[in-house]
Design a protein around this motif. Structure first.
Motif, PDB file in Angstrom:
ATOM      1  N   ARG A 190       0.804  -1.217   0.000  1.00 24.01           N
ATOM      2  CA  ARG A 190       0.000   0.000   0.000  1.00 24.01           C
ATOM      3  C   ARG A 190       0.838   1.269   0.000  1.00 24.01           C
ATOM      4  O   ARG A 190       0.303   2.373  -0.133  1.00 24.01           O
ATOM      5  CB  ARG A 190      -0.905   0.020   1.253  1.00 24.01           C
ATOM      6  CG  ARG A 190      -1.956  -1.074   1.296  1.00 24.01           C
ATOM      7  CD  ARG A 190      -3.111  -0.785   0.352  1.00 24.01           C
ATOM      8  NE  ARG A 190      -3.694   0.526   0.586  1.00 24.01           N
ATOM      9  CZ  ARG A 190      -4.563   0.805   1.559  1.00 24.01           C
ATOM     10  NH1 ARG A 190      -4.953  -0.140   2.392  1.00 24.01           N
ATOM     11  NH2 ARG A 190      -5.061   2.026   1.687  1.00 24.01           N
ATOM     12  N   LEU A 191       2.142   1.110   0.186  1.00 27.16           N
ATOM     13  CA  LEU A 191       2.996   2.288   0.314  1.00 27.16           C
ATOM     14  C   LEU A 191       3.405   2.798  -1.062  1.00 27.16           C
ATOM     15  O   LEU A 191       4.188   2.176  -1.759  1.00 27.16           O
ATOM     16  CB  LEU A 191       4.237   1.952   1.141  1.00 27.16           C
ATOM     17  CG  LEU A 191       3.972   1.533   2.590  1.00 27.16           C
ATOM     18  CD1 LEU A 191       5.284   1.306   3.322  1.00 27.16           C
ATOM     19  CD2 LEU A 191       3.123   2.556   3.315  1.00 27.16           C
ATOM     20  N   SER A 192       2.865   3.935  -1.439  1.00 29.54           N
ATOM     21  CA  SER A 192       3.262   4.542  -2.712  1.00 29.54           C
ATOM     22  C   SER A 192       4.582   5.276  -2.513  1.00 29.54           C
ATOM     23  O   SER A 192       5.034   5.515  -1.382  1.00 29.54           O
ATOM     24  CB  SER A 192       2.182   5.533  -3.174  1.00 29.54           C
ATOM     25  OG  SER A 192       2.210   6.700  -2.365  1.00 29.54           O
ATOM     26  N   SER A 193       5.179   5.625  -3.619  1.00 27.09           N
ATOM     27  CA  SER A 193       6.450   6.345  -3.543  1.00 27.09           C
ATOM     28  C   SER A 193       6.267   7.745  -2.964  1.00 27.09           C
ATOM     29  O   SER A 193       7.248   8.421  -2.640  1.00 27.09           O
ATOM     30  CB  SER A 193       7.073   6.445  -4.940  1.00 27.09           C
ATOM     31  OG  SER A 193       6.194   7.147  -5.814  1.00 27.09           O
ATOM     32  N   GLN A 194       5.007   8.179  -2.840  1.00 24.73           N
ATOM     33  CA  GLN A 194       4.732   9.516  -2.332  1.00 24.73           C
ATOM     34  C   GLN A 194       4.277   9.524  -0.875  1.00 24.73           C
ATOM     35  O   GLN A 194       3.988  10.586  -0.330  1.00 24.73           O
ATOM     36  CB  GLN A 194       3.662  10.191  -3.203  1.00 24.73           C
ATOM     37  CG  GLN A 194       4.041  10.323  -4.663  1.00 24.73           C
ATOM     38  CD  GLN A 194       5.357  11.045  -4.856  1.00 24.73           C
ATOM     39  OE1 GLN A 194       5.573  12.111  -4.307  1.00 24.73           O
ATOM     40  NE2 GLN A 194       6.251  10.445  -5.635  1.00 24.73           N
ATOM     41  N   ASN A 195       4.196   8.362  -0.240  1.00 21.24           N
ATOM     42  CA  ASN A 195       3.713   8.341   1.143  1.00 21.24           C
ATOM     43  C   ASN A 195       4.698   9.042   2.071  1.00 21.24           C
ATOM     44  O   ASN A 195       5.892   8.741   2.079  1.00 21.24           O
ATOM     45  CB  ASN A 195       3.516   6.902   1.622  1.00 21.24           C
ATOM     46  CG  ASN A 195       2.834   6.861   2.981  1.00 21.24           C
ATOM     47  OD1 ASN A 195       1.652   7.129   3.077  1.00 21.24           O
ATOM     48  ND2 ASN A 195       3.587   6.553   4.026  1.00 21.24           N
ATOM     49  N   ILE A 196       4.202   9.998   2.870  1.00 20.81           N
ATOM     50  CA  ILE A 196       5.072  10.756   3.780  1.00 20.81           C
ATOM     51  C   ILE A 196       4.551  10.732   5.219  1.00 20.81           C
ATOM     52  O   ILE A 196       5.112  11.401   6.088  1.00 20.81           O
ATOM     53  CB  ILE A 196       5.231  12.217   3.305  1.00 20.81           C
ATOM     54  CG1 ILE A 196       3.872  12.904   3.168  1.00 20.81           C
ATOM     55  CG2 ILE A 196       6.001  12.271   1.991  1.00 20.81           C
ATOM     56  CD1 ILE A 196       3.954  14.379   2.787  1.00 20.81           C
ATOM     57  N   ASP A 197       3.482   9.975   5.474  1.00 25.03           N
ATOM     58  CA  ASP A 197       2.888   9.893   6.809  1.00 25.03           C
ATOM     59  C   ASP A 197       3.260   8.548   7.431  1.00 25.03           C
ATOM     60  O   ASP A 197       2.979   7.494   6.848  1.00 25.03           O
ATOM     61  CB  ASP A 197       1.364  10.041   6.727  1.00 25.03           C
ATOM     62  CG  ASP A 197       0.965  11.376   6.112  1.00 25.03           C
ATOM     63  OD1 ASP A 197       0.982  12.380   6.842  1.00 25.03           O
ATOM     64  OD2 ASP A 197       0.655  11.408   4.901  1.00 25.03           O
ATOM     65  N   TRP A 198       3.840   8.579   8.657  1.00 28.03           N
ATOM     66  CA  TRP A 198       4.429   7.377   9.212  1.00 28.03           C
ATOM     67  C   TRP A 198       4.135   7.190  10.695  1.00 28.03           C
ATOM     68  O   TRP A 198       3.838   8.152  11.409  1.00 28.03           O
ATOM     69  CB  TRP A 198       5.957   7.407   9.036  1.00 28.03           C
ATOM     70  CG  TRP A 198       6.392   7.504   7.617  1.00 28.03           C
ATOM     71  CD1 TRP A 198       6.819   8.625   6.956  1.00 28.03           C
ATOM     72  CD2 TRP A 198       6.411   6.439   6.658  1.00 28.03           C
ATOM     73  NE1 TRP A 198       7.111   8.322   5.652  1.00 28.03           N
ATOM     74  CE2 TRP A 198       6.877   6.989   5.439  1.00 28.03           C
ATOM     75  CE3 TRP A 198       6.090   5.087   6.715  1.00 28.03           C
ATOM     76  CZ2 TRP A 198       7.031   6.233   4.288  1.00 28.03           C
ATOM     77  CZ3 TRP A 198       6.245   4.335   5.563  1.00 28.03           C
ATOM     78  CH2 TRP A 198       6.710   4.902   4.367  1.00 28.03           C
ATOM     79  N   ILE A 199       4.255   5.929  11.132  1.00 27.73           N
ATOM     80  CA  ILE A 199       4.254   5.577  12.545  1.00 27.73           C
ATOM     81  C   ILE A 199       5.417   4.608  12.772  1.00 27.73           C
ATOM     82  O   ILE A 199       5.559   3.626  12.038  1.00 27.73           O
ATOM     83  CB  ILE A 199       2.939   4.905  12.979  1.00 27.73           C
ATOM     84  CG1 ILE A 199       1.753   5.865  12.828  1.00 27.73           C
ATOM     85  CG2 ILE A 199       3.029   4.419  14.435  1.00 27.73           C
ATOM     86  CD1 ILE A 199       0.410   5.243  13.179  1.00 27.73           C
ATOM     87  N   PHE A 200       6.230   4.895  13.785  1.00 25.24           N
ATOM     88  CA  PHE A 200       7.310   4.000  14.203  1.00 25.24           C
ATOM     89  C   PHE A 200       7.153   3.712  15.691  1.00 25.24           C
ATOM     90  O   PHE A 200       6.696   4.577  16.445  1.00 25.24           O
ATOM     91  CB  PHE A 200       8.686   4.631  13.930  1.00 25.24           C
ATOM     92  CG  PHE A 200       8.950   4.884  12.478  1.00 25.24           C
ATOM     93  CD1 PHE A 200       9.492   3.891  11.674  1.00 25.24           C
ATOM     94  CD2 PHE A 200       8.635   6.109  11.901  1.00 25.24           C
ATOM     95  CE1 PHE A 200       9.728   4.116  10.324  1.00 25.24           C
ATOM     96  CE2 PHE A 200       8.865   6.340  10.549  1.00 25.24           C
ATOM     97  CZ  PHE A 200       9.408   5.336   9.767  1.00 25.24           C
ATOM     98  N   THR A 201       7.519   2.509  16.108  1.00 20.95           N
ATOM     99  CA  THR A 201       7.329   2.123  17.511  1.00 20.95           C
ATOM    100  C   THR A 201       8.569   1.436  18.065  1.00 20.95           C
ATOM    101  O   THR A 201       9.392   0.881  17.318  1.00 20.95           O
ATOM    102  CB  THR A 201       6.136   1.164  17.674  1.00 20.95           C
ATOM    103  OG1 THR A 201       6.460  -0.099  17.059  1.00 20.95           O
ATOM    104  CG2 THR A 201       4.872   1.723  17.051  1.00 20.95           C
ATOM    105  N   ARG A 202       8.645   1.433  19.384  1.00 18.85           N
ATOM    106  CA  ARG A 202       9.606   0.624  20.132  1.00 18.85           C
ATOM    107  C   ARG A 202       8.870   0.079  21.356  1.00 18.85           C
ATOM    108  O   ARG A 202       8.136   0.821  22.019  1.00 18.85           O
ATOM    109  CB  ARG A 202      10.805   1.471  20.589  1.00 18.85           C
ATOM    110  CG  ARG A 202      11.630   2.027  19.443  1.00 18.85           C
ATOM    111  CD  ARG A 202      12.645   3.065  19.897  1.00 18.85           C
ATOM    112  NE  ARG A 202      13.543   2.528  20.907  1.00 18.85           N
ATOM    113  CZ  ARG A 202      13.817   3.147  22.069  1.00 18.85           C
ATOM    114  NH1 ARG A 202      13.254   4.303  22.361  1.00 18.85           N
ATOM    115  NH2 ARG A 202      14.653   2.606  22.923  1.00 18.85           N
TER     116      ARG A 202
END
Length: 293
Positions: A247-259
């Motif tokens: 689903r990730l297009s080359s234009q995706n700029i919205d993210w979530i990262f976790t630890r």
């Protein structure tokens, strides 16, 4: 003699007219100065208390899992050109905690900031962290929505070297049954300050005590070396990379990262309420999958 009298009588009239033009010029200059001062964008006071309000519905109990969302609402303006906070509220229904970006402040004494407007529709709590002031009030910034009371929230101004492109991040502590989660939500600059701002947020995220989350409009695509390097760090996860790579297009700029968290589910919701998708995810503490609620 009559000519002298006429000249004498017209002199006060000319003086009077001259003062009227001077007064008018001063008035126009004053109005122009006021308009210039009002339209000028200034950095918001980062030391001022953050306006907020608790939820009118929801629970004081910390949840077993945490459902969050990250959404650049584009000032409430949809892809159809219509501004509507109700569409935004519909997209965020059922979310425990949401970070909002490009949030407009109060347009008038009777018009609240957009975070408050969305929160009212969803009966959730809200917080508004202005990045800039205009018309002598907090005009633009980031917001939070929450159905459960948050422990704390801190506004963090970001480096700015290009004039009036003010940005900030919000670091909040959100309760979970097994312990608090630190959530860093941010809207990163898209031009020359992007690398410095993003690196600062990554460093802060990596320095937080897990469990923790970094989310927002990072103005950074999947192949960015900074994101690649972040994902190579032990214990760092990206629900979108891991669960929805197709689903990730080359234009995706919205993210979530976790630890320190496990992903229960994640979605990338395309919509017409904004020019950005909503990133939604549900998390539980690592190692609690088989524990009873």
């Amino acid at each position: 003699m009559d000519q002298a009298n006429n000249s004498s009588e017209s002199s006060p009239s000319k003086t009077e007219s001259r003062w009227k033009w001077i007064a008018l010029g001063c008035f126009v200059a004053l109005v122009g100065l006021i308009l210039w001062d009002g339209t000028d964008r200034r950095a918001a006071d980062a030391t001022a208390p953050l306006p907020h309000s608790p939820a009118s519905a929801g629970s004081d109990q910390a949840p077993a899992t945490l459902t969050i969302a990250s959404f650049n609402i584009h000032g409430g303006k949809g892809t159809d050109g219509v501004r509507s906070v109700s569409r935004i509220a519909d997209l965020l229904g059922g979310v425990d905690y949401a970070g909002l970006y490009e949030v407009r402040g109060a347009g008038s004494p009777n018009e609240p900031n957009q975070a408050a407007s969305v929160a009212e529709l969803n009966r959730s709590g809200w917080l508004f962290a202005a990045t800039e002031r205009r018309w002598w009030s907090d005009h633009f910034g980031n917001g939070l929505l929450y159905r459960i009371p948050i422990r704390s929230a801190l506004r963090i101004p970001l480096v700015n070297t290009r004039g009036k492109a003010y940005r900030n991040a919000i670091l909040a502590t959100v309760p979970l049954q097994q312990g608090d989660v630190r959530v860093l939500s941010v809207h990163i600059d898209r031009e020359k300050d992007r690398v410095h701002q993003l690196q600062a947020m990554i460093d802060l995220f990596l320095g937080l005590q897990p469990p923790c989350i970094l989310m927002g409009d990072l103005n950074t695509i999947a192949g960015d070396p900074l994101l690649t390097s972040l994902l190579e760090r032990p214990g760092v996860h990206s629900p979108l990379h891991e669960s929805l790579p197709e689903r990730l297009s080359s234009q995706n700029i919205d993210w979530i990262f976790t630890r320190g968290l496990e992903t229960v589910n994640v979605s990338l919701v395309q919509n017409t309420a904004s020019d950005h998708p909503v990133v939604k995810a549900e998390f539980r503490l690592e190692g609690t999958k088989n524990q009873p609620d």
